[in-house]
Design a protein around this motif. Structure first.
Motif, mmCIF file in Angstrom:
data_model
loop_
_atom_site.group_PDB
_atom_site.id
_atom_site.type_symbol
_atom_site.label_atom_id
_atom_site.label_comp_id
_atom_site.label_asym_id
_atom_site.label_seq_id
_atom_site.Cartn_x
_atom_site.Cartn_y
_atom_site.Cartn_z
ATOM 1 N N UNK A 146 0.840 -1.209 0.000
ATOM 2 C CA UNK A 146 0.000 0.000 0.000
ATOM 3 C C UNK A 146 0.873 1.256 0.000
ATOM 4 N N UNK A 147 1.987 1.202 0.703
ATOM 5 C CA UNK A 147 2.931 2.327 0.713
ATOM 6 C C UNK A 147 3.478 2.562 -0.690
ATOM 7 N N UNK A 148 3.874 1.471 -1.346
ATOM 8 C CA UNK A 148 4.423 1.580 -2.703
ATOM 9 C C UNK A 148 3.364 2.106 -3.680
ATOM 10 N N UNK A 149 2.123 1.624 -3.535
ATOM 11 C CA UNK A 149 1.045 2.058 -4.425
ATOM 12 C C UNK A 149 0.779 3.555 -4.276
ATOM 13 N N UNK A 150 0.776 4.043 -3.036
ATOM 14 C CA UNK A 150 0.540 5.473 -2.801
ATOM 15 C C UNK A 150 1.676 6.317 -3.369
ATOM 16 N N UNK A 151 2.903 5.839 -3.201
ATOM 17 C CA UNK A 151 4.053 6.558 -3.751
ATOM 18 C C UNK A 151 4.004 6.617 -5.271
ATOM 19 N N UNK A 152 3.545 5.534 -5.883
ATOM 20 C CA UNK A 152 3.448 5.497 -7.344
ATOM 21 C C UNK A 152 2.395 6.480 -7.850
ATOM 22 N N UNK A 153 1.299 6.615 -7.109
ATOM 23 C CA UNK A 153 0.268 7.583 -7.494
ATOM 24 C C UNK A 153 0.832 9.003 -7.423
ATOM 25 N N UNK A 154 1.596 9.298 -6.373
ATOM 26 C CA UNK A 154 2.198 10.631 -6.249
ATOM 27 C C UNK A 154 3.135 10.898 -7.423
ATOM 28 N N UNK A 155 3.857 9.876 -7.842
ATOM 29 C CA UNK A 155 4.758 10.041 -8.984
ATOM 30 C C UNK A 155 3.972 10.443 -10.230
ATOM 31 N N UNK A 156 2.850 9.768 -10.504
ATOM 32 C CA UNK A 156 2.055 10.109 -11.697
ATOM 33 C C UNK A 156 1.483 11.522 -11.581
ATOM 34 N N UNK A 157 1.100 11.913 -10.357
ATOM 35 C CA UNK A 157 0.604 13.283 -10.153
ATOM 36 C C UNK A 157 1.705 14.290 -10.463
ATOM 37 N N UNK A 158 2.907 14.015 -9.983
ATOM 38 C CA UNK A 158 4.044 14.903 -10.240
ATOM 39 C C UNK A 158 4.337 15.025 -11.725
ATOM 40 N N UNK A 159 4.335 13.908 -12.429
ATOM 41 C CA UNK A 159 4.605 13.935 -13.873
ATOM 42 C C UNK A 159 3.563 14.775 -14.598
ATOM 43 N N UNK A 160 2.288 14.580 -14.237
ATOM 44 C CA UNK A 160 1.218 15.355 -14.865
ATOM 45 C C UNK A 160 1.388 16.846 -14.582
ATOM 46 N N UNK A 161 1.717 17.190 -13.340
ATOM 47 C CA UNK A 161 1.886 18.589 -12.941
ATOM 48 C C UNK A 161 3.033 19.255 -13.692
ATOM 49 N N UNK A 162 4.169 18.575 -13.774
ATOM 50 C CA UNK A 162 5.343 19.160 -14.436
ATOM 51 C C UNK A 162 5.113 19.274 -15.948
ATOM 52 N N UNK A 163 4.398 18.321 -16.524
ATOM 53 C CA UNK A 163 4.059 18.419 -17.956
ATOM 54 C C UNK A 163 3.167 19.630 -18.210
ATOM 55 N N UNK A 164 2.186 19.826 -17.330
ATOM 56 C CA UNK A 164 1.284 20.967 -17.492
ATOM 57 C C UNK A 164 2.046 22.279 -17.355
#
Length: 355
Positions: free
Chosen positions: A243-261
């Motif tokens: 669950x820790x790894x899954x939450x960290x992976x979601x944050x990574x995708x959020x970061x990628x989306x934010x930096x792309x925007x």
């Protein structure tokens, strides 16, 4: 625009709303349609969104404004159609709605197309009520050009009959093509950000204001996703490593989306043509001359994000997850401050020009 509306139709009253055309252009037509569907905050997917959009088009006769993030806009919509995976917002169809006799050549000189339409696969539609003025914001799903060409039936056309112009900074791609001896212009919205909105003609705000709404809606969406993960982290057990790894992976995708925007908004080209291949490391290198990203897109944060997203053989602990979420929140705050500052500067420049 509000003064022009009042000049043409007067202050809205009961008699005004009884007028078919007056009602179609009114804020009330939007409100009535919204209330008919239960005054939702958001709708997901093509089916639910199209149900609302179809009713809105019927209530208004298409007499509303469509503002794109690029400041490009439509002053009415001829039709809204749903075919397969896509919604068509048809602005001009000079076959079904021909120009007045004698003006055919003039119209072609102005528009240089027989059909002009926007195309998107809707991820979500949200509603923003500003003192009774309803804005309908649309966020698309990623669409590959190859898939869209096949959908439009132009994948087999000769290359000299199809032209594709990607306008990442404007959040759309233009596909112009000749099919059945007619010129089509397709405005493809294919990036997962709020890319365009609909608003009533009555008390219409300008496209610049719409662009600001779209920008803040996208940043709010990122913030909502991040806050949802942060709330969940509080209840994750210290040794629930999956669950820790899954939450960290979601944050990574959020970061990628934010930096792309951020990159697109500020006119930086993405390092990779395929949207999904633009990972944090490549984005950081591409933004090496941007002072905000130099300060806040930290290598430590990227390394942490990678730990959560790949099987490195290491155990991901909750403290690192909290640290990554704090890094992400700090970056989001900095980006919001930067974009708000830019808007304030632009507003002041506009005031100076008016004075």
């Amino acid at each position: 625009m509000e003064n022009l509306f009042n000049l043409l139709f007067g202050q809205p009253n009961e008699e005004f709303y009884k007028s078919s055309r007056g009602y179609q252009m009114s804020e009330k037509a939007f409100l009535d349609t919204w209330k008919k569907h239960g005054s939702p905050n958001e709708l997901y997917g093509n089916e639910n969104s199209y149900s609302f959009l179809k009713d809105l088009h019927e209530n208004t006769g298409g007499l509303f404004i469509v503002d794109h993030f690029s400041l490009y806009n439509y002053d009415n919509i001829f039709n809204i159609e749903h075919h397969g995976d896509y919604i068509h917002f048809i602005w001009k169809d000079f076959e079904k709605d021909p120009p007045p006799r004698g003006f055919e050549e003039t119209i072609m000189e102005v528009y240089n197309a027989h059909y002009i339409f926007s195309l998107c696969n809707i991820q979500k539609t949200i509603f923003f009520d500003l003192n009774g003025h309803i804005y309908v914001l649309v966020m698309p799903i990623i669409a590959e050009i190859k898939e869209v060409k096949k959908y439009l039936g132009i994948d087999k056309l000769d290359s000299n009959k199809v032209r594709v112009d990607e306008n990442l900074e404007k959040l759309f791609t233009t596909i112009r093509y000749i099919k059945d001896n007619k010129i089509h212009e397709c405005i493809l919205h294919s990036l997962p950000f709020f890319s365009f909105l609909l608003q009533p003609k009555e008390k219409e705000r300008d496209a610049g204001f719409s662009q600001i709404i779209l920008m803040y809606a996208t940043l709010d969406y990122v913030n909502d996703r991040l806050q949802k993960v942060k709330s969940k982290i509080k209840f994750v057990a210290q040794y629930d490593f999956d669950e820790i790894r899954a939450s960290g992976n979601i944050i990574r995708t959020i970061l990628e989306s934010l930096v792309k925007y951020y990159s697109i908004y500020h006119g930086y080209s993405l390092p990779e043509d395929h949207y999904g291949n633009n990972l944090l490391g490549k984005l950081k290198k591409n933004l090496k001359n941007d002072d905000l990203m130099v300060q806040y897109l930290k290598q430590e944060m990227i390394n942490l994000a990678n730990e959560f997203s790949h099987d490195t053989g290491k155990v991901c602990n909750k403290m690192d997850l909290i640290k990554l979420s704090d890094f992400a929140a700090e970056l989001l705050d900095a980006i919001q401050d930067r974009m708000k500052l830019n808007d304030d500067i632009e507003d002041n420049n506009n005031i100076d020009k008016e004075n």
